[in-house]
Design a protein around this motif. Structure first.
Motif, PDB file in Angstrom:
ATOM      1  N   ALA A 108       0.141 -10.896   3.866  1.00 44.39           N
ATOM      2  CA  ALA A 108      -0.692 -12.213   3.302  1.00 44.39           C
ATOM      3  C   ALA A 108      -2.113 -11.974   3.232  1.00 44.39           C
ATOM      4  O   ALA A 108      -2.696 -12.746   2.147  1.00 44.39           O
ATOM      5  N   VAL A 109      -2.782 -11.144   4.097  1.00 43.29           N
ATOM      6  CA  VAL A 109      -4.209 -11.226   3.770  1.00 43.29           C
ATOM      7  C   VAL A 109      -4.731  -9.760   3.646  1.00 43.29           C
ATOM      8  O   VAL A 109      -5.703  -9.405   4.034  1.00 43.29           O
ATOM      9  N   ASN A 110      -3.957  -8.829   2.942  1.00 48.95           N
ATOM     10  CA  ASN A 110      -4.297  -7.534   2.666  1.00 48.95           C
ATOM     11  C   ASN A 110      -3.344  -7.050   1.514  1.00 48.95           C
ATOM     12  O   ASN A 110      -2.291  -7.563   1.469  1.00 48.95           O
ATOM     13  N   ASN A 111      -3.672  -6.006   1.005  1.00 48.98           N
ATOM     14  CA  ASN A 111      -2.833  -5.157  -0.351  1.00 48.98           C
ATOM     15  C   ASN A 111      -2.215  -4.328   0.261  1.00 48.98           C
ATOM     16  O   ASN A 111      -1.922  -3.378  -0.506  1.00 48.98           O
ATOM     17  N   TYR A 112      -1.566  -4.019   1.464  1.00 44.77           N
ATOM     18  CA  TYR A 112      -1.159  -2.582   2.321  1.00 44.77           C
ATOM     19  C   TYR A 112       0.162  -2.473   1.683  1.00 44.77           C
ATOM     20  O   TYR A 112       0.967  -1.476   1.858  1.00 44.77           O
ATOM     21  N   ILE A 145       1.415   1.732  20.434  1.00 41.92           N
ATOM     22  CA  ILE A 145       2.346   0.533  20.444  1.00 41.92           C
ATOM     23  C   ILE A 145       2.065  -0.657  19.443  1.00 41.92           C
ATOM     24  O   ILE A 145       2.976  -1.100  18.832  1.00 41.92           O
ATOM     25  N   THR A 146       0.722  -0.865  19.477  1.00 45.52           N
ATOM     26  CA  THR A 146       0.277  -2.224  18.688  1.00 45.52           C
ATOM     27  C   THR A 146      -0.006  -1.747  17.289  1.00 45.52           C
ATOM     28  O   THR A 146      -0.718  -0.810  16.949  1.00 45.52           O
ATOM     29  N   TYR A 147       0.667  -2.485  16.304  1.00 51.70           N
ATOM     30  CA  TYR A 147       0.174  -2.361  14.871  1.00 51.70           C
ATOM     31  C   TYR A 147      -0.779  -3.352  14.488  1.00 51.70           C
ATOM     32  O   TYR A 147      -0.606  -4.729  14.826  1.00 51.70           O
ATOM     33  N   SER A 155     -12.444  -9.309   8.024  1.00 54.93           N
ATOM     34  CA  SER A 155     -12.289  -8.002   8.971  1.00 54.93           C
ATOM     35  C   SER A 155     -11.801  -8.610  10.366  1.00 54.93           C
ATOM     36  O   SER A 155     -12.042  -8.022  11.093  1.00 54.93           O
ATOM     37  N   THR A 156     -10.817  -9.688  10.446  1.00 52.74           N
ATOM     38  CA  THR A 156     -10.328 -10.141  11.388  1.00 52.74           C
ATOM     39  C   THR A 156      -8.953  -9.467  11.534  1.00 52.74           C
ATOM     40  O   THR A 156      -8.449  -8.832  10.648  1.00 52.74           O
ATOM     41  N   SER A 157      -8.236  -9.673  12.396  1.00 53.95           N
ATOM     42  CA  SER A 157      -6.873  -8.701  12.684  1.00 53.95           C
ATOM     43  C   SER A 157      -5.884  -9.472  13.545  1.00 53.95           C
ATOM     44  O   SER A 157      -6.329 -10.224  14.276  1.00 53.95           O
ATOM     45  N   ILE A 158      -4.659  -9.350  13.388  1.00 54.01           N
ATOM     46  CA  ILE A 158      -3.561  -9.708  14.125  1.00 54.01           C
ATOM     47  C   ILE A 158      -2.715  -8.622  14.826  1.00 54.01           C
ATOM     48  O   ILE A 158      -2.581  -7.362  14.031  1.00 54.01           O
ATOM     49  N   ASN A 159      -2.789  -8.551  16.010  1.00 46.91           N
ATOM     50  CA  ASN A 159      -1.893  -7.471  16.765  1.00 46.91           C
ATOM     51  C   ASN A 159      -0.509  -7.850  16.875  1.00 46.91           C
ATOM     52  O   ASN A 159      -0.055  -8.810  17.415  1.00 46.91           O
ATOM     53  N   HIS A 160       0.392  -6.685  16.470  1.00 52.07           N
ATOM     54  CA  HIS A 160       1.849  -6.943  16.741  1.00 52.07           C
ATOM     55  C   HIS A 160       2.336  -5.874  17.595  1.00 52.07           C
ATOM     56  O   HIS A 160       2.152  -4.655  17.323  1.00 52.07           O
ATOM     57  N   THR A 161       2.722  -5.972  18.640  1.00 51.29           N
ATOM     58  CA  THR A 161       3.164  -5.273  19.925  1.00 51.29           C
ATOM     59  C   THR A 161       4.737  -5.391  19.906  1.00 51.29           C
ATOM     60  O   THR A 161       5.458  -6.128  19.091  1.00 51.29           O
TER      61      THR A 161
END
Length: 314
Positions: A108-112, A145-147, A155-161
């Protein structure tokens, strides 16, 4: 002529590329009690078609005896920075255990052009897709383990474990759609098991609805006996004095559930209608009795008046 030939060649090559199935396998390490993020690329995005990904394990003994089998299909299109028209639809069948705990579009906040599917650890998976999906496993072995889902604008991020339980939107034995469904056909639709609307807990009922229901007509098939038995000669009509005493002691009519019971258990419409009709019929019998008593009293009063009138000295 050369331009036409080039167009034909490119078109033919595109058809071959789309029709060529991409297959492979990967191992999710870690613990068998956890579900780890696995990243899949939306390879069909630039070709303007959804990506179709099949994930499976035909043999229940893969990795270890009786670990379990899985047949699933994911059809998806990522947002890729807010382009919308995005969705993830899943169709899952599995045996002996659950392998899939959830999924998410992480673009939603990147184009990957990526989605996460959380998969059971200590298991091997086989995939087949219409476009390249490039699985990346985040299990602490292949990758950390964390994506990290990056927001490229700030430049903020959300960690998905990893997950330890299955998300509520996951249908572990069927279809999970991220959009609405319309069935416009006029033929019969059949649901063999329970149906929940707004809730996943049907509490043993065939249909459970959390929220209001509006209908032009509702027909309830009554299972308990319809209270015509109240009018049978053998029916014992309670005295009103007994009813009064019961109300004073309990705060509700005999045979009718209390407010606390209704709050805790709800009511059965068919059963409650039958109980209410029973009370109406009992009340009708009491009124008939009172009417007869009134008529008898009127006759007695009239006779007394006549007797008094005759015996009164002039």
């Amino acid at each position: 002529m050369k331009t036409l030939s080039a167009i034909i060649f490119i078109s033919f090559f595109s058809l071959i590329s789309y029709g060529r199935a991409l297959t492979g396998s990967f191992k999710v390490n870690g613990e068998g009690t956890k579900f780890y993020p696995v990243i899949f690329t939306d390879g069909g995005w630039d070709s303007n078609v959804p990506t179709e990904l099949f994930l499976g394990r035909s043999n229940v003994h893969t990795d270890v005896a009786w670990l379990g089998s899985l047949m699933s299909k994911f059809t998806f299109h990522t947002s890729s920075g807010g382009h919308q028209a995005s969705f993830i639809n899943a169709d899952i069948r599995q045996g002996y255990t659950s392998f899939i705990a959830g999924w998410k579009d992480v673009t939603a906040v990147n184009n990957y052009k990526r989605i996460i599917i959380w998969l059971k650890g200590n298991a091997t998976y086989y995939y087949n897709s219409n476009y390249e999906v490039s699985p990346l496993v985040y299990d602490g072995v292949a990758n950390p383990i964390t994506y990290v889902e990056m927001n490229v604008s700030n430049s903020t991020s959300i960690n998905h474990t990893f997950k330890t339980s299955i998300d509520s939107y996951v249908n572990s034995q069927g279809i999970s759609h991220s959009n609405a469904a319309y069935f416009s056909g006029g033929t019969f639709n059949f649901f063999g098991a329970s149906v929940g609307i707004g809730t996943q807990d049907t509490n043993g009922y065939k249909l459970a609805v959390k929220g209001g229901i509006i209908a032009e007509s509702v027909k309830v098939q009554i299972l308990p006996a319809w209270p015509d038995y109240v009018f049978a000669k053998s029916y014992q009509l309670s005295d009103l004095s007994d009813t009064e005493r019961f109300i004073k002691e309990n705060g509700h009519l005999p045979g009718i559930p209390s407010a606390s019971e209704v709050k805790a258990n709800g009511i059965d419409l068919g059963e409650m209608n039958a109980k209410l009709l029973q009370k109406i019929e009992e009340l009708t019998l009491h009124l008939i009795q009172k009417e007869k008593q009134n008529q008898d009293q009127e006759i007695r009063i009239k006779k007394l008046e006549e007797h008094y009138s005759k015996s009164k000295p002039e």
